[in-house]
Scaffold this active site. Sequence first.
Site, PDB file in Angstrom:
ATOM      1  N   SER A  22       0.834  -1.213   0.000  1.00 40.37           N
ATOM      2  CA  SER A  22       0.000   0.000   0.000  1.00 40.37           C
ATOM      3  C   SER A  22       0.865   1.259   0.000  1.00 40.37           C
ATOM      4  O   SER A  22       0.600   2.203  -0.750  1.00 40.37           O
ATOM      5  CB  SER A  22      -0.918  -0.005   1.223  1.00 40.37           C
ATOM      6  OG  SER A  22      -1.873  -1.027   1.087  1.00 40.37           O
ATOM      7  N   GLY A  76      -6.358  -3.597  -8.009  1.00 43.92           N
ATOM      8  CA  GLY A  76      -7.464  -2.679  -7.730  1.00 43.92           C
ATOM      9  C   GLY A  76      -6.939  -1.305  -7.363  1.00 43.92           C
ATOM     10  O   GLY A  76      -7.469  -0.277  -7.801  1.00 43.92           O
ATOM     11  N   ARG A 104     -14.644  -6.015 -10.372  1.00 41.01           N
ATOM     12  CA  ARG A 104     -14.658  -5.320  -9.073  1.00 41.01           C
ATOM     13  C   ARG A 104     -15.265  -3.925  -9.284  1.00 41.01           C
ATOM     14  O   ARG A 104     -15.093  -3.313 -10.319  1.00 41.01           O
ATOM     15  CB  ARG A 104     -13.228  -5.281  -8.503  1.00 41.01           C
ATOM     16  CG  ARG A 104     -12.676  -6.693  -8.274  1.00 41.01           C
ATOM     17  CD  ARG A 104     -11.221  -6.698  -7.847  1.00 41.01           C
ATOM     18  NE  ARG A 104     -11.021  -6.030  -6.578  1.00 41.01           N
ATOM     19  CZ  ARG A 104      -9.809  -5.754  -6.072  1.00 41.01           C
ATOM     20  NH1 ARG A 104      -8.712  -6.090  -6.732  1.00 41.01           N
ATOM     21  NH2 ARG A 104      -9.715  -5.142  -4.918  1.00 41.01           N
ATOM     22  N   SER A 174     -12.124   0.567   6.008  1.00 36.91           N
ATOM     23  CA  SER A 174     -10.709   0.620   5.585  1.00 36.91           C
ATOM     24  C   SER A 174     -10.116   2.016   5.775  1.00 36.91           C
ATOM     25  O   SER A 174      -9.334   2.496   4.962  1.00 36.91           O
ATOM     26  CB  SER A 174     -10.554   0.191   4.113  1.00 36.91           C
ATOM     27  OG  SER A 174     -10.738  -1.186   3.955  1.00 36.91           O
ATOM     28  N   ASP A 274      -7.985  -7.255   4.776  1.00 41.33           N
ATOM     29  CA  ASP A 274      -6.940  -8.151   4.266  1.00 41.33           C
ATOM     30  C   ASP A 274      -6.473  -9.185   5.287  1.00 41.33           C
ATOM     31  O   ASP A 274      -5.775 -10.146   4.937  1.00 41.33           O
ATOM     32  CB  ASP A 274      -5.735  -7.331   3.758  1.00 41.33           C
ATOM     33  CG  ASP A 274      -6.113  -6.499   2.538  1.00 41.33           C
ATOM     34  OD1 ASP A 274      -7.255  -6.630   2.045  1.00 41.33           O
ATOM     35  OD2 ASP A 274      -5.273  -5.703   2.084  1.00 41.33           O
ATOM     36  N   LYS A 302     -12.768  -8.717  -3.772  1.00 42.50           N
ATOM     37  CA  LYS A 302     -11.301  -8.586  -3.869  1.00 42.50           C
ATOM     38  C   LYS A 302     -10.814  -9.454  -5.041  1.00 42.50           C
ATOM     39  O   LYS A 302     -11.588  -9.780  -5.924  1.00 42.50           O
ATOM     40  CB  LYS A 302     -10.669  -9.014  -2.550  1.00 42.50           C
ATOM     41  CG  LYS A 302     -11.138  -8.202  -1.339  1.00 42.50           C
ATOM     42  CD  LYS A 302     -10.560  -6.822  -1.321  1.00 42.50           C
ATOM     43  CE  LYS A 302     -10.968  -6.097  -0.056  1.00 42.50           C
ATOM     44  NZ  LYS A 302     -10.551  -4.696  -0.070  1.00 42.50           N
ATOM     45  N   ARG A 306     -13.258 -13.748  -1.354  1.00 44.79           N
ATOM     46  CA  ARG A 306     -12.406 -14.354  -0.327  1.00 44.79           C
ATOM     47  C   ARG A 306     -13.177 -15.106   0.752  1.00 44.79           C
ATOM     48  O   ARG A 306     -12.613 -15.987   1.402  1.00 44.79           O
ATOM     49  CB  ARG A 306     -11.514 -13.281   0.322  1.00 44.79           C
ATOM     50  CG  ARG A 306     -10.418 -12.831  -0.597  1.00 44.79           C
ATOM     51  CD  ARG A 306      -9.485 -11.820   0.045  1.00 44.79           C
ATOM     52  NE  ARG A 306      -8.388 -11.543  -0.872  1.00 44.79           N
ATOM     53  CZ  ARG A 306      -7.638 -10.449  -0.832  1.00 44.79           C
ATOM     54  NH1 ARG A 306      -7.848  -9.533   0.077  1.00 44.79           N
ATOM     55  NH2 ARG A 306      -6.665 -10.288  -1.701  1.00 44.79           N
ATOM     56  N   ARG A 349      -3.529 -13.611  -1.142  1.00 51.01           N
ATOM     57  CA  ARG A 349      -3.747 -13.778   0.310  1.00 51.01           C
ATOM     58  C   ARG A 349      -4.318 -15.161   0.650  1.00 51.01           C
ATOM     59  O   ARG A 349      -4.113 -15.675   1.742  1.00 51.01           O
ATOM     60  CB  ARG A 349      -4.622 -12.653   0.864  1.00 51.01           C
ATOM     61  CG  ARG A 349      -3.966 -11.285   0.647  1.00 51.01           C
ATOM     62  CD  ARG A 349      -4.449 -10.181   1.541  1.00 51.01           C
ATOM     63  NE  ARG A 349      -3.971  -8.918   0.994  1.00 51.01           N
ATOM     64  CZ  ARG A 349      -2.745  -8.405   1.186  1.00 51.01           C
ATOM     65  NH1 ARG A 349      -1.871  -9.038   1.941  1.00 51.01           N
ATOM     66  NH2 ARG A 349      -2.397  -7.254   0.632  1.00 51.01           N
TER      67      ARG A 349
HETATM   68  O1  S3P Z   1      -5.627   1.486  -0.368  1.00 49.48           O
HETATM   69  C1  S3P Z   1      -5.074   0.382  -0.281  1.00 49.48           C
HETATM   70  O2  S3P Z   1      -3.832   0.257  -0.408  1.00 49.48           O
HETATM   71  C2  S3P Z   1      -5.894  -0.815  -0.004  1.00 49.48           C
HETATM   72  C3  S3P Z   1      -7.165  -0.671   0.510  1.00 49.48           C
HETATM   73  C4  S3P Z   1      -8.007  -1.815   0.935  1.00 49.48           C
HETATM   74  O3  S3P Z   1      -9.079  -1.938   0.024  1.00 49.48           O
HETATM   75  P1  S3P Z   1     -10.587  -1.420   0.324  1.00 49.48           P
HETATM   76  O4  S3P Z   1     -10.542  -0.002   0.694  1.00 49.48           O
HETATM   77  O5  S3P Z   1     -11.257  -1.665  -0.984  1.00 49.48           O
HETATM   78  O6  S3P Z   1     -11.108  -2.280   1.439  1.00 49.48           O
HETATM   79  C5  S3P Z   1      -7.214  -3.115   0.981  1.00 49.48           C
HETATM   80  O7  S3P Z   1      -8.075  -4.216   1.047  1.00 49.48           O
HETATM   81  C6  S3P Z   1      -6.306  -3.265  -0.212  1.00 49.48           C
HETATM   82  O8  S3P Z   1      -5.574  -4.471  -0.138  1.00 49.48           O
HETATM   83  C7  S3P Z   1      -5.300  -2.144  -0.262  1.00 49.48           C
HETATM   84  C1  PEP Z   2      -7.300  -6.272  -2.334  1.00 51.61           C
HETATM   85  C2  PEP Z   2      -5.981  -6.158  -2.530  1.00 51.61           C
HETATM   86  O1  PEP Z   2      -5.394  -5.325  -3.439  1.00 51.61           O
HETATM   87  P1  PEP Z   2      -6.046  -4.462  -4.605  1.00 51.61           P
HETATM   88  O2  PEP Z   2      -7.403  -4.007  -4.147  1.00 51.61           O
HETATM   89  O3  PEP Z   2      -5.091  -3.340  -4.820  1.00 51.61           O
HETATM   90  O4  PEP Z   2      -6.154  -5.344  -5.824  1.00 51.61           O
HETATM   91  C3  PEP Z   2      -5.052  -6.941  -1.684  1.00 51.61           C
HETATM   92  O5  PEP Z   2      -3.839  -6.726  -1.804  1.00 51.61           O
HETATM   93  O6  PEP Z   2      -5.486  -7.789  -0.890  1.00 51.61           O
END
Ligand code: S3P
Ligand code: PEP
Length: 397
Positions: A22, A76, A104, A174, A274, A302, A306, A349
């Site tokens: 992140s 994502g 997504r 989050s 996560d 995700k 999951r 994960r």
């Molecule tokens: O901003 C980020 O780096 C992330 C935000 C989270 O997603 P959500 O905000 O969609 O829950 C997390 O699950 C993802 O692995 C990384």
């Molecule tokens: C959800 C994750 O990443 P992203 O949303 O960036 O694909 C993750 O790393 O678990």
Amino acid sequence: MMDILIKPTKLKGKLNIPPSKSLSHRAVICASLCKGGESIIKNLILSEDIKATVEGMKRLIDKHIHNLVIDCKESGSTLRFLIPISIVLNNQCRFKGSPRLFERPLDIYFDIFNEQNITYKTSKDVPLYVKGNLKAGTYKISGKISSQFISGLFFALPLLSGDSNIIISDSLESRSYVNMTIDVMEKFGVIIKQMNANEFYIRGNQNYISSSYTIEADYSQASFFLAANELGNNIDCLGLNDTSLQGDKEIVDIIKRYKSAEREIVIDASQIPDLVPIISVLASLKNGLTTKIINAGRLRIKESDRLKAISTEMKKIGADINETEDGLIINGVEKLSGGTKVSSWNDHRIAMSLAIAATNCEKEIILENCQAVNKSYPTFWDDYKYLGGEINELNNR
Ligand SMILES: O=C(O)C1=C[C@@H](OP(=O)(O)O)[C@@H](O)[C@H](O)C1
Ligand SMILES: C=C(OP(=O)(O)O)C(=O)O
């Protein structure tokens, strides 16, 4: 695609926890947005997701590219962070990536585009095309789908000439990821002002200023090894910052809660999505204890669903785990049987969680699509072997 056979062996030794994915995304984006000067980012994790962000930002700031296409692969974060930046810097952009990525949700952005007359198209050949101008102003958005939309707008809005407000219309899940965005941006000279729990003020006309930034170790990755320790492994996790802003630092407290829990433990996953797959492994081996994981609906959107993935695969190796609509109910058992084939669902994960489960199985397991770890932790299997894990490569499909 690669399958491996994992023998039930305990892990032991010192491990440098890899850098945060992140924070790596955020530092690369901020450094790329500086107009002049060189930034130095130390300890970047060059995983597939971060490579996508690096490539994407390179293309976005390259004034010679006309038909801009950005490949977000499976990330994502890359897609949701780069969409608003792309229309501010470039006015139009095509995005592509894995089929799952475009399943997504992006609706929060589509609603904004509809309101602001920004053109967008989605099709099989060009998963997303965006053209238009993002306007400064007041944004009222849900905080329940993904915090990544809020982070994405944070990166882009300070570059506009007017000021903006983001108001979260419900609750912000989050949240720690939003705080990490604010923190990294501040290190690069751009200020997001938090007015109250659900409102942020973003002054326009700000400039990203080059800086030197060191990425800290990743608590989400450490969580696999910290949970493993609670299951009889002995890994010394090095490099973690105990004053980190990473929300997944909560794994430390969750493990403490397990040490004193008697019959039931309820874990609210809304701020720590996560961690759920690895908590599920831990919970599965807490014999006599029931774990209820609640508010985990977003796990279904995700890299895989999951909740379905972890419950399906853990059941195959002997866990007592069931899905609810937005969570899991897990009754701890004494031992996991193993002795079967499981799949990563192409989700890093899930793969890493099953690797830790394997250390507590009676018989070996075969893990399909183990290369999924490359998304965030390309050296995971090397580290696993270095700690004494026994793995045989079976085939490359
Ligand atoms: O901003 C980020 O780096 C992330 C935000 C989270 O997603 P959500 O905000 O969609 O829950 C997390 O699950 C993802 O692995 C990384
Ligand atoms: C959800 C994750 O990443 P992203 O949303 O960036 O694909 C993750 O790393 O678990």
